[in-house]
Design a protein around this motif. Structure first.
Motif, PDB file in Angstrom:
ATOM      1  N   ASN A 292       0.857  -1.189   0.000  1.00 18.59           N
ATOM      2  CA  ASN A 292       0.000   0.000   0.000  1.00 18.59           C
ATOM      3  C   ASN A 292       0.889   1.233   0.000  1.00 18.59           C
ATOM      4  O   ASN A 292       2.119   1.126  -0.036  1.00 18.59           O
ATOM      5  CB  ASN A 292      -0.982  -0.018   1.182  1.00 18.59           C
ATOM      6  N   ALA A 293       0.291   2.396   0.035  1.00 19.92           N
ATOM      7  CA  ALA A 293       1.065   3.640  -0.060  1.00 19.92           C
ATOM      8  C   ALA A 293       1.925   3.887   1.162  1.00 19.92           C
ATOM      9  O   ALA A 293       2.814   4.749   1.136  1.00 19.92           O
ATOM     10  CB  ALA A 293       0.124   4.826  -0.272  1.00 19.92           C
ATOM     11  N   TYR A 294       1.705   3.121   2.230  1.00 19.22           N
ATOM     12  CA  TYR A 294       2.384   3.362   3.498  1.00 19.22           C
ATOM     13  C   TYR A 294       3.379   2.248   3.852  1.00 19.22           C
ATOM     14  O   TYR A 294       4.006   2.301   4.901  1.00 19.22           O
ATOM     15  CB  TYR A 294       1.342   3.479   4.623  1.00 19.22           C
ATOM     16  N   PHE A 295       3.473   1.221   3.005  1.00 17.97           N
ATOM     17  CA  PHE A 295       4.340   0.073   3.263  1.00 17.97           C
ATOM     18  C   PHE A 295       3.979  -0.604   4.583  1.00 17.97           C
ATOM     19  O   PHE A 295       4.844  -1.043   5.332  1.00 17.97           O
ATOM     20  CB  PHE A 295       5.818   0.488   3.266  1.00 17.97           C
ATOM     21  N   THR A 296       2.694  -0.677   4.885  1.00 13.45           N
ATOM     22  CA  THR A 296       2.231  -1.340   6.099  1.00 13.45           C
ATOM     23  C   THR A 296       1.461  -2.603   5.741  1.00 13.45           C
ATOM     24  O   THR A 296       1.038  -2.792   4.600  1.00 13.45           O
ATOM     25  CB  THR A 296       1.328  -0.402   6.925  1.00 13.45           C
ATOM     26  N   ALA A 297       1.256  -3.462   6.745  1.00 11.62           N
ATOM     27  CA  ALA A 297       0.512  -4.701   6.534  1.00 11.62           C
ATOM     28  C   ALA A 297      -0.980  -4.423   6.465  1.00 11.62           C
ATOM     29  O   ALA A 297      -1.470  -3.385   6.938  1.00 11.62           O
ATOM     30  CB  ALA A 297       0.813  -5.681   7.674  1.00 11.62           C
ATOM     31  N   ASP A 298      -1.712  -5.348   5.870  1.00  9.15           N
ATOM     32  CA  ASP A 298      -3.162  -5.200   5.760  1.00  9.15           C
ATOM     33  C   ASP A 298      -3.802  -5.280   7.144  1.00  9.15           C
ATOM     34  O   ASP A 298      -3.354  -6.025   8.022  1.00  9.15           O
ATOM     35  CB  ASP A 298      -3.721  -6.303   4.857  1.00  9.15           C
ATOM     36  N   ASP A 299      -4.859  -4.481   7.330  1.00 10.82           N
ATOM     37  CA  ASP A 299      -5.618  -4.489   8.578  1.00 10.82           C
ATOM     38  C   ASP A 299      -7.079  -4.758   8.231  1.00 10.82           C
ATOM     39  O   ASP A 299      -7.812  -3.846   7.845  1.00 10.82           O
ATOM     40  CB  ASP A 299      -5.484  -3.146   9.295  1.00 10.82           C
ATOM     41  N   PRO A 300      -7.550  -5.999   8.371  1.00 11.21           N
ATOM     42  CA  PRO A 300      -8.913  -6.353   7.983  1.00 11.21           C
ATOM     43  C   PRO A 300     -10.000  -5.607   8.755  1.00 11.21           C
ATOM     44  O   PRO A 300     -11.161  -5.600   8.327  1.00 11.21           O
ATOM     45  CB  PRO A 300      -8.979  -7.858   8.283  1.00 11.21           C
ATOM     46  N   GLU A 301      -9.641  -4.981   9.860  1.00 10.69           N
ATOM     47  CA  GLU A 301     -10.642  -4.246  10.631  1.00 10.69           C
ATOM     48  C   GLU A 301     -10.971  -2.891  10.012  1.00 10.69           C
ATOM     49  O   GLU A 301     -11.967  -2.269  10.375  1.00 10.69           O
ATOM     50  CB  GLU A 301     -10.145  -4.054  12.067  1.00 10.69           C
ATOM     51  N   LEU A 302     -10.153  -2.432   9.066  1.00 21.76           N
ATOM     52  CA  LEU A 302     -10.415  -1.161   8.392  1.00 21.76           C
ATOM     53  C   LEU A 302     -11.408  -1.372   7.257  1.00 21.76           C
ATOM     54  O   LEU A 302     -11.502  -2.465   6.693  1.00 21.76           O
ATOM     55  CB  LEU A 302      -9.120  -0.581   7.834  1.00 21.76           C
ATOM     56  N   PRO A 303     -12.152  -0.318   6.870  1.00 14.91           N
ATOM     57  CA  PRO A 303     -13.063  -0.426   5.724  1.00 14.91           C
ATOM     58  C   PRO A 303     -12.292  -0.753   4.448  1.00 14.91           C
ATOM     59  O   PRO A 303     -11.124  -0.366   4.297  1.00 14.91           O
ATOM     60  CB  PRO A 303     -13.692   0.970   5.647  1.00 14.91           C
ATOM     61  N   GLU A 304     -12.926  -1.446   3.512  1.00 16.50           N
ATOM     62  CA  GLU A 304     -12.251  -1.850   2.287  1.00 16.50           C
ATOM     63  C   GLU A 304     -11.774  -0.667   1.465  1.00 16.50           C
ATOM     64  O   GLU A 304     -10.781  -0.761   0.742  1.00 16.50           O
ATOM     65  CB  GLU A 304     -13.182  -2.732   1.444  1.00 16.50           C
ATOM     66  N   GLU A 305     -12.498   0.470   1.543  1.00 14.52           N
ATOM     67  CA  GLU A 305     -12.115   1.639   0.745  1.00 14.52           C
ATOM     68  C   GLU A 305     -10.983   2.443   1.363  1.00 14.52           C
ATOM     69  O   GLU A 305     -10.450   3.373   0.744  1.00 14.52           O
ATOM     70  CB  GLU A 305     -13.330   2.554   0.523  1.00 14.52           C
ATOM     71  N   ASP A 306     -10.568   2.104   2.571  1.00 14.05           N
ATOM     72  CA  ASP A 306      -9.467   2.813   3.228  1.00 14.05           C
ATOM     73  C   ASP A 306      -8.182   2.586   2.430  1.00 14.05           C
ATOM     74  O   ASP A 306      -7.876   1.454   2.048  1.00 14.05           O
ATOM     75  CB  ASP A 306      -9.294   2.287   4.660  1.00 14.05           C
ATOM     76  N   PRO A 307      -7.396   3.648   2.148  1.00 12.86           N
ATOM     77  CA  PRO A 307      -6.185   3.479   1.336  1.00 12.86           C
ATOM     78  C   PRO A 307      -5.155   2.540   1.953  1.00 12.86           C
ATOM     79  O   PRO A 307      -4.310   1.999   1.241  1.00 12.86           O
ATOM     80  CB  PRO A 307      -5.635   4.898   1.203  1.00 12.86           C
ATOM     81  N   ARG A 308      -5.240   2.316   3.253  1.00 10.49           N
ATOM     82  CA  ARG A 308      -4.334   1.366   3.885  1.00 10.49           C
ATOM     83  C   ARG A 308      -4.646  -0.075   3.493  1.00 10.49           C
ATOM     84  O   ARG A 308      -3.855  -0.984   3.738  1.00 10.49           O
ATOM     85  CB  ARG A 308      -4.386   1.539   5.412  1.00 10.49           C
TER      86      ARG A 308
END
Length: 297
Positions: A85-101
């Motif tokens: 992603n744009a932040y080089f972070t791992a996926d967080d399934p608790e965030l909304p799907e449209e979140d850029p993370r």
């Protein structure tokens, strides 16, 4: 400098007239009106848009040498393909799907690290020179800048062959200095969104719209040419390099400076980008503190 002596990287070097077009950019004369005008213009552009390009910075008769040196080094490049992603972070399934993370893009690119760039190359001579640091410092309005202490990331050559790209991302450092050394046949365009985030606001909604292609307003494109010097505040401006097409790779020298001494890149990001880490990276990670601005790295 004699014809038999190609010159070596020298941190005290003030006269770069054998490399830089000093008729346009008289780095060895700090108070020259032409240089003062360049610095004033650069500061205005950086304040307004976070980016400035010094056209024709390298001497025309040095373009072929810097291209040949870069092409030779590119043969040793480390390539890596990852979903990021744009932040080089791992996926967080608790965030909304449209979140850029949660928006992951394929990043395939190559790097030649500083420890593999010899001291007689033009880009190494530029990077360490006092003249270059003085120019960058003045354009940014910084009291002083330093070379990265990172053994890999201080000076790197970015290699983008056919079919590769750098998707939307931010830089860890507040600013970066680059110079294209070889232009691809097609594609490889630098695009950026000036100051789309700030230390108080990640602006996830707008960032997500840009990444999904829903927003093009405010996205700027740069027609960079070999030998142009670009100063860019990439920590706050989302940016990318579009897909390269053709047999000629896009080659870009990245000159990494920092506002403080002893800066070493993050362990995981170093591993992702360069395929290896050093003991210096491991020790720095143990001592690392959270970023003061609170932004995602």
């Amino acid at each position: 400098m004699s014809a038999t002596d190609p010159g070596l990287a020298d941190a005290e070097a003030l006269d770069l007239s054998d490399i830089v077009d000093t008729a346009r950019y008289p780095l060895h004369r700090p108070d020259d009106p032409a240089l003062l005008e360049t610095v004033e213009m650069a500061r205005a552009h950086l304040d307004r848009e976070g980016c400035v390009v010094l056209r024709g910075f390298l001497r025309q008769d040095r373009l072929e040498r810097v291209r040949a040196e870069s092409a030779r080094m590119a043969e040793t490049s480390f390539y890596n393909t990852r979903e990021v992603n744009a932040y080089f972070t791992a996926d967080d399934p608790e965030l909304p799907e449209e979140d850029p993370r949660r928006l992951f893009m394929t990043r395939t690119s190559g790097f030649v690290t500083r420890d593999m760039i010899t001291a007689d190359t033009l880009i190494h001579r530029l990077y360490v020179s006092r003249a270059m640091k003085s120019l960058v410092q003045r354009c940014l309005g910084e009291p002083r800048i330093y070379e990265y202490a990172d053994p890999y990331a201080g000076l790197v050559l970015n290699v983008l062959p056919d079919g590769t790209e750098q998707p939307w991302h931010y830089d860890t450092n507040e600013f970066i200095v680059t110079m294209m050394t070889q232009q691809p046949e097609s594609g490889g365009v630098f695009e950026y969104c000036p100051n789309i985030r700030n230390p108080q606001d990640e602006n996830y909604a707008e960032v997500g719209a840009v990444i999904r292609g829903e927003r093009t307003q405010g996205v700027k494109r740069l027609d960079l040419q070999p030998g142009d010097l670009q100063l860019f505040k990439g920590r706050f401006s989302l940016h990318r390099v579009t897909r390269v097409e053709g047999d000629t790779p896009r080659l870009t020298a990245i000159f990494a400076y920092s506002q403080a001494p002893d800066v070493v890149g993050r362990l995981e990001r170093t591993r992702q980008l360069y395929g290896r880490v050093s003991e210096q990276h491991m020790l720095a990670e143990e001592r690392r503190e959270a970023r003061a601005d609170g932004l995602i790295d």
